[in-house]
Each structure stands twice: as C-alpha cells, then as structure tokens.
Design a protein around this motif. Structure first.
Motif, PDB file in Angstrom:
ATOM      1  N   HIS A 244       0.819  -1.209   0.000  1.00 11.27           N
ATOM      2  CA  HIS A 244       0.000   0.000   0.000  1.00 11.27           C
ATOM      3  C   HIS A 244       0.860   1.270   0.000  1.00 11.27           C
ATOM      4  O   HIS A 244       0.316   2.368   0.045  1.00 11.27           O
ATOM      5  CB  HIS A 244      -0.918   0.004   1.214  1.00 11.27           C
TER       6      HIS A 244
ATOM      7  N   GLY B  98       3.129   1.940  -2.452  1.00  9.14           N
ATOM      8  CA  GLY B  98       3.662   2.165  -3.789  1.00  9.14           C
ATOM      9  C   GLY B  98       4.633   1.097  -4.247  1.00  9.14           C
ATOM     10  O   GLY B  98       5.324   1.279  -5.249  1.00  9.14           O
TER      11      GLY B  98
ATOM     12  N   ASP C  95       6.549   2.149  -7.634  1.00  4.71           N
ATOM     13  CA  ASP C  95       5.753   3.001  -8.519  1.00  4.71           C
ATOM     14  C   ASP C  95       6.028   4.470  -8.186  1.00  4.71           C
ATOM     15  O   ASP C  95       5.526   4.991  -7.194  1.00  4.71           O
ATOM     16  CB  ASP C  95       4.273   2.692  -8.325  1.00  4.71           C
TER      17      ASP C  95
ATOM     18  N   PHE D 216       2.928   6.807  -7.807  1.00  4.69           N
ATOM     19  CA  PHE D 216       2.195   6.700  -6.541  1.00  4.69           C
ATOM     20  C   PHE D 216       2.855   7.581  -5.480  1.00  4.69           C
ATOM     21  O   PHE D 216       2.185   8.333  -4.766  1.00  4.69           O
ATOM     22  CB  PHE D 216       2.181   5.244  -6.078  1.00  4.69           C
TER      23      PHE D 216
ATOM     24  N   GLY E 218       2.440  11.270  -6.385  1.00  7.69           N
ATOM     25  CA  GLY E 218       1.034  11.640  -6.284  1.00  7.69           C
ATOM     26  C   GLY E 218       0.597  11.827  -4.841  1.00  7.69           C
ATOM     27  O   GLY E 218      -0.184  12.735  -4.527  1.00  7.69           O
ATOM     28  N   LYS E 219       1.110  10.977  -3.949  1.00 10.17           N
ATOM     29  CA  LYS E 219       0.742  11.083  -2.542  1.00 10.17           C
ATOM     30  C   LYS E 219       1.236  12.391  -1.923  1.00 10.17           C
ATOM     31  O   LYS E 219       0.514  13.058  -1.182  1.00 10.17           O
ATOM     32  CB  LYS E 219       1.322   9.892  -1.764  1.00 10.17           C
TER      33      LYS E 219
ATOM     34  N   GLU F 118      -0.651  15.508  -3.367  1.00  6.58           N
ATOM     35  CA  GLU F 118      -2.112  15.491  -3.305  1.00  6.58           C
ATOM     36  C   GLU F 118      -2.630  16.606  -2.396  1.00  6.58           C
ATOM     37  O   GLU F 118      -2.223  16.739  -1.248  1.00  6.58           O
ATOM     38  CB  GLU F 118      -2.588  14.132  -2.778  1.00  6.58           C
TER      39      GLU F 118
ATOM     40  N   LYS G 298      -3.967  15.263 -15.181  1.00  5.71           N
ATOM     41  CA  LYS G 298      -3.695  13.839 -14.992  1.00  5.71           C
ATOM     42  C   LYS G 298      -3.197  13.175 -16.270  1.00  5.71           C
ATOM     43  O   LYS G 298      -2.405  12.225 -16.208  1.00  5.71           O
ATOM     44  CB  LYS G 298      -4.956  13.125 -14.481  1.00  5.71           C
TER      45      LYS G 298
END
Length: 606
Positions: free
Chosen positions: A105, A107, A198, A201, A204-205, A208, A233
C-alpha cells in the motif's frame, strides 16, 4: 487708477491659475510616484509569493525523500529476515508475504528475490500475473555490485525507466537492490532482494491536495524530464516539454525549458515563465514558479545508497501559480489606495490644517495595524511550516523506532547469553558488556523518541508543588551525593494548590536536574526554588555549571539538538511540550561561566 484696484496686488485669476497649475503639477508628480510605488510593491509581493512557493516546494521534496527513506528501510527489513531465519524455511516465506501485504500500500509493485547467480527465485506482486521463477535475470553489472562484500548492507538505486518486462510493459518504475547474506554463514552470498516501486504513486501522494495561492499547483519530474505528478492527470508519464507543445504548439515555452534545465542540474530558485494556459484558462499565462531538486542522499538513512548513474539521478519539484493572482490583488489594492489618496488630496487642498492632521494620524494608525496583522500572519505561517515538518519527522522517527526496537532487544539478549557462557574470558566479557551498555543507551534513546513522537496528554489534578519537588529531590539524592553536588532548597512555604499532572511535573524536574548535573564537572551547587505570583505558580532549577552561549540558548528546545557527546537532544523538547500542554511557559537565563537557571511558570487552575 481704477477704483478698487491697488497697485502691486496679484490678480485673482492669476492666483487661481497658479493654484490650478500647482495642483496639476502635484497631481502629475503624485501619479508618477504612485506608478513607481505600484511597480515596486508588485515586485516585492512577487518575490515574497515566490519565496513562499519555494518553501512549499522544499517541503514537497522533503516528503518525497522521507517516503523513499521508508521504502529503503522496508527493503533493509526484508534483507534482515535472512539474518534471522533459514533461507528455505516456511517461517521466512510467511514473513516475506506478511510484510509485502503491509508494504504494497506504499507504492511497492513487486518484491523479488534472486539466487546467487542472478536468476529470479521468488516474486511477490500486486499484479495477478507475477513473473515466474527463472524468467528474469539481473544485469551483470548489478550482480558484480551485489557480490562485492563491501556492499553488504547497502542499497543500489536505479533511475526511473520504462519497464520492458511483460507484467509491467511500458510502465515507469524505480528499482532498489540490496545483497542477501544468511544466518551464521559469515560472508557467504545468498542472492539479491529487489523492490520495484511506482514513482507515480509516491509523487502523487506527496503532492495530493497541495495548492499555491488560489489556483497554483505543483508538478514533479524525474531525471529524464518525465512528469511523475501534475494537476493535468493526462500529462503524468509524459515528457514535460513535449506534452505541452502537443497542446500548444505555437508557444515556445522558453522560460520553462530553462527552468527544467537548471532544475535537472541540481539548482534551486525562483523564476517567471509564460505558459500556454492555466487550468480552464486556455490562453498564454505568465506564471511565478519556484523549483528545487529532489535528492536521495538527504533523508534519515544516509551513506548506504549507491545510485546507478550519479550524474543523472535527480528529480525535481516545481510549484507554479499565475502572476495575475499576485499582480491582480496588488493592482486592486493600489487602485483603491489611489482613490482614497486622491480624496484625501482633495480634502487636504480644500480643508484646514486640522483635518490634514487628523487624516495623517488615521493613516499612521492604519499602517501600524497593517504591520501588526502582517507580522501575525508571517508568524502563523512559520508555525504552520514548522509543525508540518516536525509532524513528518515525528512520523518517520516513530517508524524507525518501531523497526529497530525488536532487533535491538535480540542483540541485547544474545549478548547477555553469550556473557554467561564465557565467564573465564575477561576480554570477551568486556566487549559483551560494551554491547549491552550501548544497547541500553539505544533503548533509552528510543524511549525519549517515543515520548517526543507520542506525547501523553496531561492528567490534571490538584496537588502541592513543593511535595512534588521534595519527591524528586529524594529520588536524585544518591546521584547528587555521588557527584559531590550540594542541593539548596528555597521553597516558598505558602504556595497555593496547583492543578497539573504530577507525573509530568516530575519528568520536567528530573530532566532539569539531570541537565544541571551534566553541566557541572565535579563539585557544584544546584538551587531549587518555588513561588507564586499573579495567579501563577513557578519553580526554578539553577546550577553553577559552565553556562551556555547565546547561539546554543536559541536552539536548546529544538528536537535532536544537543551539545552532549551521548545526548539525544529530546529531553528539553519533551519538557517544552509538557509545559505547553499545561498552558505554561519556560524561561532560561545563562551565560558562559555563570551557570544556568531554568524557570517554569504554570497557571494555578491548569
């Protein structure tokens, strides 16, 4: 000579003309000065806005680096299992699966284990069709790096690249490698552990929900200029320049190209450039931008990472917002100011000197209020940035503390067992005792770290402060005698009851006592006093030690700051947090050669 006309008098029309001409000249001068001031204010506001963007960009970069630290620590944790468990045991496989279920969870795309020949032996993946054993092999240069004994316990970080493997065909990924060594096998090489990560990921986290101004946003690129995070995106995974040119081929994006070139050379700074659009506004838009590189050697885990290509590994984060958000606000304010000043100028021209004085006084009061509000806003912003950083550091520190606690207990327990088995070997026992002492020191550090990252809320009740002080004095009495330190008590006999947490007050006193003892080399004197004033109760701890310089005084409450050889730098940070939770304050008086006095003020009612 005509009646009513005196020789030497100035005609009224000339006076009116002179007044009108003077008014016109003053108006022109004023308008020119206003335009100059307008440009200056706008430049200052742009600079300040860009500096705020730069601070936010640095925080995003720090968060990416901290996230990578967590993944590094996770990979080292997987490798550490092979030091504790036989290679082909069911327990080891179960532990690998359980850890991967937790870490996927964060990435992580795949966990791969290669045999000593570089062939895939095991793969755990979020993909329902993971690679089969034997279907993948490491590159020769990667195996050469892993087999080098000096790389034991180190990590190899790859660049981001587009995968050609069937399960991740065309996907942008990042790899971490570390060599594996087994239980009680000395330098024997068992293979390589690999994490497939990734990067979209991760980036992006950390980006965000981040916004600069009203509509500004961040974006992140890797070493090849590929966007890892963006507000648009459909831009993610594309070349940062080419994808923009595809949408707006008539815009050169010269400033953006220069920004990206400086960023990938490791530079940090602020700039302006022209974009082809901004969000829903599909027209050329000047933008303010702040940029900073993301490095992989600045986190909590240092000096254990090798990179595949040291000259080509930087990522970068950019924060951009339209210039109009700053200049538009400044222009509106300046036009309002121009209107008000114009009215004031007209009133000043027609009214008396008294009205002019009133207007000047009002303007001065308004300026003072603006300065106060501006100062309060800057202080609030500084506290917010500091709290967010400490929260990120606290989260990472708590994770590190959790991960090393159990291995530390195992090391201490094994050292004690071995010590009992070699009673006739003094040299070996001395080394084992050193191990145990260092383990205890690290356990104490973990305790301080726990108190800092997870502080308990005070459980307040009525108590007598002098009684709490006497209990701590009795607790420290033996240590004071051993160090030949004299204790002087000046406790006020008429203290009101205090609403506070007794255990946390004892923790404060013990910390201050220990600091005082460590500040004195040999004999000295510690003076403890208490009193009450203006609805507050106070107590102080004073020593006759070496004292502190102003530079040290300004940092003593910062987490992890210490001047001691074996200090954690958390004692006074925890003390300050407890006092703040009690709505109290702590002051320090110190000078080199004159000792130090800490004074704590607490409200009687808590």
């Amino acid at each position: 000579m005509k009646a009513g006309r005196r020789q030497g008098t100035i005609p009224l029309t000339l006076v009116i003309g002179a007044i009108l001409a003077g008014t016109l000249v003053l108006s022109v001068v004023f308008y020119y000065s206003w335009q100059k001031l307008h440009r200056r204010v706008e430049n200052i506001m742009r600079q300040q806005f860009n500096q705020q963007q730069l601070e936010l960009a640095r925080k995003i970069a720090d968060n990416v680096e901290a996230y990578i630290d967590i993944l590094e620590n996770a990979l080292l944790g997987y490798a550490g299992l092979f030091y504790q468990t036989p290679t082909h045991s069911q327990i080891l496989n179960q532990a690998l699966v359980e850890r991967f279920e937790r870490h996927k969870h964060f990435g992580i795309l795949e966990l791969r284990r290669y045999n000593p020949y570089g062939e895939l032996e095991q793969a755990l993946s979020i993909n329902p069709h993971p690679p089969r054993p034997g279907s993948l092999s490491l590159l020769p240069q990667e195996m050469e790096w892993a087999k080098d004994p000096k790389h034991k316990g180190r990590l190899l970080l790859s660049k981001t690249y587009n995968s050609t493997e069937p399960s991740w065909q065309g996907r942008r990924v990042l790899r971490f490698l570390t060599p594996l060594y087994g239980l009680n096998l000395g330098p024997k090489f068992l293979g390589v552990m690999e994490l497939l990560i990734d990067p979209f990921f991760v980036c992006g986290k950390v980006t965000e929900g981040v916004r600069s101004g009203e509509t500004g946003y961040p974006w992140v690129i890797d070493q090849d200029g590929i966007l890892l995070a963006h507000y648009e995106k459909d831009f993610v995974g594309q070349d940062a320049i080419r994808v923009r040119l595809a949408r707006k081929p008539k815009v050169a994006f010269t400033g953006l190209r220069e920004l990206q070139a400086r960023l990938l050379q490791g530079e940090e700074g602020v700039t302006e450039y022209t974009s082809g659009w901004h969000r829903a506004e599909l027209e050329e838009t000047p933008k303010l931008a702040a940029y900073t590189p993301i490095r992989f050697d600045k986190g909590l885990i240092r000096d254990i990472i090798d990179v595949e290509d040291p000259s080509h590994t930087l990522w970068g984060v950019v924060l951009a917002a339209p210039v109009g958000e700053v200049s538009g606000n400044v222009e509106a304010v300046m036009h309002q100011e121009l209107f008000l000043v114009g009215i004031f100028f007209l009133v000043a021209f027609l009214a008396s000197g008294g009205l002019i004085c009133v207007a000047l006084i009002w303007n001065k009061m308004l300026s003072r209020q603006v300065e106060l509000k501006t100062k309060e806003l800057l202080e609030s912003q500084e506290r917010l940035v500091r709290s967010e950083r400490f929260a990120a550091v606290g989260e990472a520190a708590a994770y590190v503390s959790h991960e090393i606690k159990n291995p530390l207990m195992v090391v201490g327990g094994l050292a004690r067992q071995v010590e009992r088995r070699v009673p006739d070997d003094p040299a070996c026992q001395e080394k084992l005792q050193i191990i145990q002492n260092e383990v205890r020191r690290l356990e104490n550090f973990l305790g301080d770290l726990r108190d800092f990252t997870r502080p308990a809320l005070p459980v307040k009740q009525s108590l007598h402060l002098n009684q709490v002080i006497r209990e701590v004095q009795a607790l420290m009495e033996l240590e004071l005698q051993e160090k030949q330190v004299t204790l002087v008590s000046k406790l006020s006999p008429q203290l009101p009851e205090l609403v506070a947490d007794a255990n946390q007050l004892k923790q404060i006193l013990v910390n201050l006592f220990k600091n005082a003892l460590e500040a004195m080399d040999g004999e000295g004197q510690i003076t403890v006093a208490s009193g009450a004033k203006d609805g507050q109760v106070w107590f102080s701890v004073q020593d006759t030690g070496a004292g502190m310089t102003p530079e040290v005084l300004g940092k003593i409450f910062n987490p992890f700051f210490t001047t001691k050889e074996k200090g954690t730098g958390l004692g006074l940070s925890v003390t300050h947090k407890i006092i703040t939770d009690h709505h109290g304050t702590i002051t320090v008086e110190s000078a080199p050669g004159r000792g130090t006095q800490f004074t704590v003020w607490l409200p009687e009612t808590g």
